[in-house]
Enzyme design. Structure first.
Site, PDB file in Angstrom:
ATOM      1  N   THR A   6       6.564  10.044 -32.648  1.00  0.00           N
ATOM      2  CA  THR A   6       6.586  10.350 -34.083  1.00  0.00           C
ATOM      3  C   THR A   6       8.000  10.663 -34.547  1.00  0.00           C
ATOM      4  O   THR A   6       8.428  10.192 -35.617  1.00  0.00           O
ATOM      5  CB  THR A   6       5.650  11.541 -34.380  1.00  0.00           C
ATOM      6  OG1 THR A   6       4.348  11.206 -33.918  1.00  0.00           O
ATOM      7  CG2 THR A   6       5.607  11.860 -35.851  1.00  0.00           C
ATOM      8  N   PRO A  33      18.780  13.093 -29.910  1.00  0.00           N
ATOM      9  CA  PRO A  33      19.103  14.399 -29.325  1.00  0.00           C
ATOM     10  C   PRO A  33      17.986  15.418 -29.536  1.00  0.00           C
ATOM     11  O   PRO A  33      17.240  15.332 -30.521  1.00  0.00           O
ATOM     12  CB  PRO A  33      20.357  14.826 -30.098  1.00  0.00           C
ATOM     13  CG  PRO A  33      20.260  14.114 -31.404  1.00  0.00           C
ATOM     14  CD  PRO A  33      19.532  12.822 -31.144  1.00  0.00           C
ATOM     15  N   LYS A  85       0.180   5.064 -38.868  1.00  0.00           N
ATOM     16  CA  LYS A  85      -0.393   5.624 -37.629  1.00  0.00           C
ATOM     17  C   LYS A  85      -1.872   5.254 -37.698  1.00  0.00           C
ATOM     18  O   LYS A  85      -2.675   5.942 -38.350  1.00  0.00           O
ATOM     19  CB  LYS A  85      -0.208   7.144 -37.601  1.00  0.00           C
ATOM     20  CG  LYS A  85      -0.922   7.857 -36.464  1.00  0.00           C
ATOM     21  CD  LYS A  85      -0.054   8.055 -35.247  1.00  0.00           C
ATOM     22  CE  LYS A  85      -0.812   8.780 -34.131  1.00  0.00           C
ATOM     23  NZ  LYS A  85      -0.008   8.949 -32.926  1.00  0.00           N
ATOM     24  N   GLY A 130       1.645   3.972 -32.164  1.00  0.00           N
ATOM     25  CA  GLY A 130       0.421   4.007 -31.368  1.00  0.00           C
ATOM     26  C   GLY A 130      -0.011   5.437 -31.100  1.00  0.00           C
ATOM     27  O   GLY A 130       0.615   6.397 -31.569  1.00  0.00           O
ATOM     28  N   ALA A 131      -1.099   5.591 -30.366  1.00  0.00           N
ATOM     29  CA  ALA A 131      -1.515   6.926 -29.899  1.00  0.00           C
ATOM     30  C   ALA A 131      -1.361   6.903 -28.386  1.00  0.00           C
ATOM     31  O   ALA A 131      -1.825   5.968 -27.736  1.00  0.00           O
ATOM     32  CB  ALA A 131      -2.960   7.195 -30.301  1.00  0.00           C
ATOM     33  N   GLY A 133       2.990  12.714 -26.461  1.00  0.00           N
ATOM     34  CA  GLY A 133       3.949  13.821 -26.565  1.00  0.00           C
ATOM     35  C   GLY A 133       5.364  13.498 -26.127  1.00  0.00           C
ATOM     36  O   GLY A 133       6.167  14.398 -25.886  1.00  0.00           O
TER      37      GLY A 133
HETATM   38  N1  LIG Z   1      14.306  15.232 -30.599  1.00  0.00           N
HETATM   39  C1  LIG Z   1      13.448  16.259 -30.557  1.00  0.00           C
HETATM   40  N2  LIG Z   1      13.879  17.532 -30.716  1.00  0.00           N
HETATM   41  C2  LIG Z   1      13.005  18.558 -30.657  1.00  0.00           C
HETATM   42  N3  LIG Z   1      11.692  18.442 -30.456  1.00  0.00           N
HETATM   43  C3  LIG Z   1      11.211  17.194 -30.291  1.00  0.00           C
HETATM   44  C4  LIG Z   1      12.057  16.038 -30.323  1.00  0.00           C
HETATM   45  N4  LIG Z   1      11.284  14.962 -30.105  1.00  0.00           N
HETATM   46  C5  LIG Z   1      10.032  15.410 -29.955  1.00  0.00           C
HETATM   47  N5  LIG Z   1       9.988  16.753 -30.066  1.00  0.00           N
HETATM   48  C6  LIG Z   1       8.790  17.609 -30.008  1.00  0.00           C
HETATM   49  O1  LIG Z   1       7.990  17.179 -28.921  1.00  0.00           O
HETATM   50  C7  LIG Z   1       6.626  17.161 -29.317  1.00  0.00           C
HETATM   51  C8  LIG Z   1       6.085  15.744 -29.139  1.00  0.00           C
HETATM   52  O2  LIG Z   1       6.812  14.862 -29.984  1.00  0.00           O
HETATM   53  P1  LIG Z   1       6.041  13.767 -30.845  1.00  0.00           P
HETATM   54  O3  LIG Z   1       4.967  14.401 -31.659  1.00  0.00           O
HETATM   55  O4  LIG Z   1       7.065  12.952 -31.572  1.00  0.00           O
HETATM   56  O5  LIG Z   1       5.381  12.932 -29.637  1.00  0.00           O
HETATM   57  P2  LIG Z   1       4.378  11.704 -29.738  1.00  0.00           P
HETATM   58  O6  LIG Z   1       4.749  10.797 -28.625  1.00  0.00           O
HETATM   59  O7  LIG Z   1       4.400  11.165 -31.098  1.00  0.00           O
HETATM   60  O8  LIG Z   1       2.961  12.374 -29.442  1.00  0.00           O
HETATM   61  P3  LIG Z   1       1.480  11.778 -29.776  1.00  0.00           P
HETATM   62  O9  LIG Z   1       1.111  10.973 -28.594  1.00  0.00           O
HETATM   63  O10 LIG Z   1       0.675  13.037 -29.924  1.00  0.00           O
HETATM   64  O11 LIG Z   1       1.571  11.003 -31.040  1.00  0.00           O
HETATM   65  C9  LIG Z   1       6.553  17.645 -30.767  1.00  0.00           C
HETATM   66  O12 LIG Z   1       6.263  19.029 -30.781  1.00  0.00           O
HETATM   67  C10 LIG Z   1       7.952  17.408 -31.278  1.00  0.00           C
HETATM   68  O13 LIG Z   1       8.284  18.303 -32.297  1.00  0.00           O
HETATM   69 MG   LIG Z   2       2.891  11.041 -32.473  1.00  0.00          MG
END
Ligand SMILES: Nc1ncnc2c1ncn2[C@@H]1O[C@H](COP(=O)(O)OP(=O)(O)OP(=O)(O)O)[C@@H](O)[C@H]1O
Ligand SMILES: [Mg+2]
Length: 256
Positions: A23, A208, A44, A119-120, A19
């Site tokens: 992504t 951002p 992924k 990665g996850a 989180g």
């Molecule tokens: N720059 C951003 N602006 C607004 N929301 C964001 C931003 N970056 C991430 N988020 C939000 O934070 C949450 C987590 O982001 P993301 O899914 O990219 O994390 P992740 O590291 O890929 O998680 P996972 O381990 O589940 O793959 C999502 O709801 C995403 O929409």
């Molecule tokens: Mg992700």
């Protein structure tokens, strides 16, 4: 390196936690590289938690890129439970076959200049009982980008992740700070410079916060508009780390 990414076949996007924005960073980086004329695919290998989301990570990325590939090609393993891959797989009586992931990666590598692999969770997430996310990055022979939060706690997580990566023989290209607030607080204003000093790694970008982005709902906000200015030139963008840190220091002085 727009550049080196072609020569090095790709990059493994890891994070300090689940989180943290891997992504969003993968999608923004892919868009930036695509805009620079590079044929890029995002993979992924293992998606978990599909039962509780409308969009998987790869579907979000493909929406940003405006192009789609068969899910099995870019996301060979999908599990419904929101758990680490080892657990999500074993609870449904399955075991992840690393060779299947490697084959999918090598197939993609044939058709694209570079492959971004998300990665996850973080590097010590188990895929099987004796195989971690870090092992996958190593076996795919990919350098790593560490995605990290801007907020309090990130120094510890970032340093731990970078040190663990080093200890496993991974090449850490640098750190990307994700979801940076428009009005940073004390921790966010001071963390980027300390991350640089503590890890000795480059900051390769700062994304951002965009209130209109939501990965799980497939809302891409202004990611295409902001992507290129969020990464440094070696990743095909126009982000200037020195100027960014200077502006944070100036804000910091104003608030004292
Ligand atoms: N720059 C951003 N602006 C607004 N929301 C964001 C931003 N970056 C991430 N988020 C939000 O934070 C949450 C987590 O982001 P993301 O899914 O990219 O994390 P992740 O590291 O890929 O998680 P996972 O381990 O589940 O793959 C999502 O709801 C995403 O929409
Ligand atoms: Mg992700």
């Amino acid at each position: 390196m727009v550049i080196g990414l072609e020569r090095i076949k790709g990059v493994f996007i890891t994070g300090t936690d689940t989180g943290v924005g891997k992504t969003v960073v993968s999608a923004a980086l892919a868009w930036t590289l695509k805009s620079a004329g590079i044929r890029v695919a995002v993979m992924k290998p293992i998606q978990t938690g599909t039962e509780s989301i409308d969009f998987t990570d790869i579907e979000f990325v493909q929406k940003v890129l405006g192009s789609g590939y068969a899910l099995d090609r870019v996301c060979p393993y999908r599990f419904s439970l929101p758990l680490a891959p080892l657990v999500a797989a074993s609870l449904v009586g399955e075991k992840v076959d690393i060779n299947r992931i490697k084959s999918a990666f090598y197939e993609l590598s044939k058709s694209f200049d570079t492959v971004i692999v998300e990665g996850a969770g973080g590097l010590v997430v188990p895929i099987t009982e004796d195989y971690f996310m870090s092992d996958l990055a190593f076996d795919l022979n990919l350098p790593v980008i560490v995605v990290t939060r801007p907020s309090l706690g990130t120094l510890n997580h970032t340093f731990l992740t970078v040190e663990f990566a080093r200890s496993r023989g991974l090449d850490v290209l640098g750190v990307v700070i994700s979801n940076f607030p428009a009005d940073p607080g004390l921790a966010e204003r001071t963390n980027p410079e300390i991350i640089l000093k503590m890890t000795g790694k480059e900051i390769l970008g700062v994304l951002p916060h965009d209130p209109d982005i939501c990965v799980e709902e497939g809302r891409i906000g202004r990611i295409r508009e902001t992507a290129c200015s969020s990464f440094v030139s070696k990743l095909g963008g126009s982000f200037n780390v020195e100027a960014f840190i200077k502006s944070l220091n100036a804000q910091q002085l104003k608030k004292i």
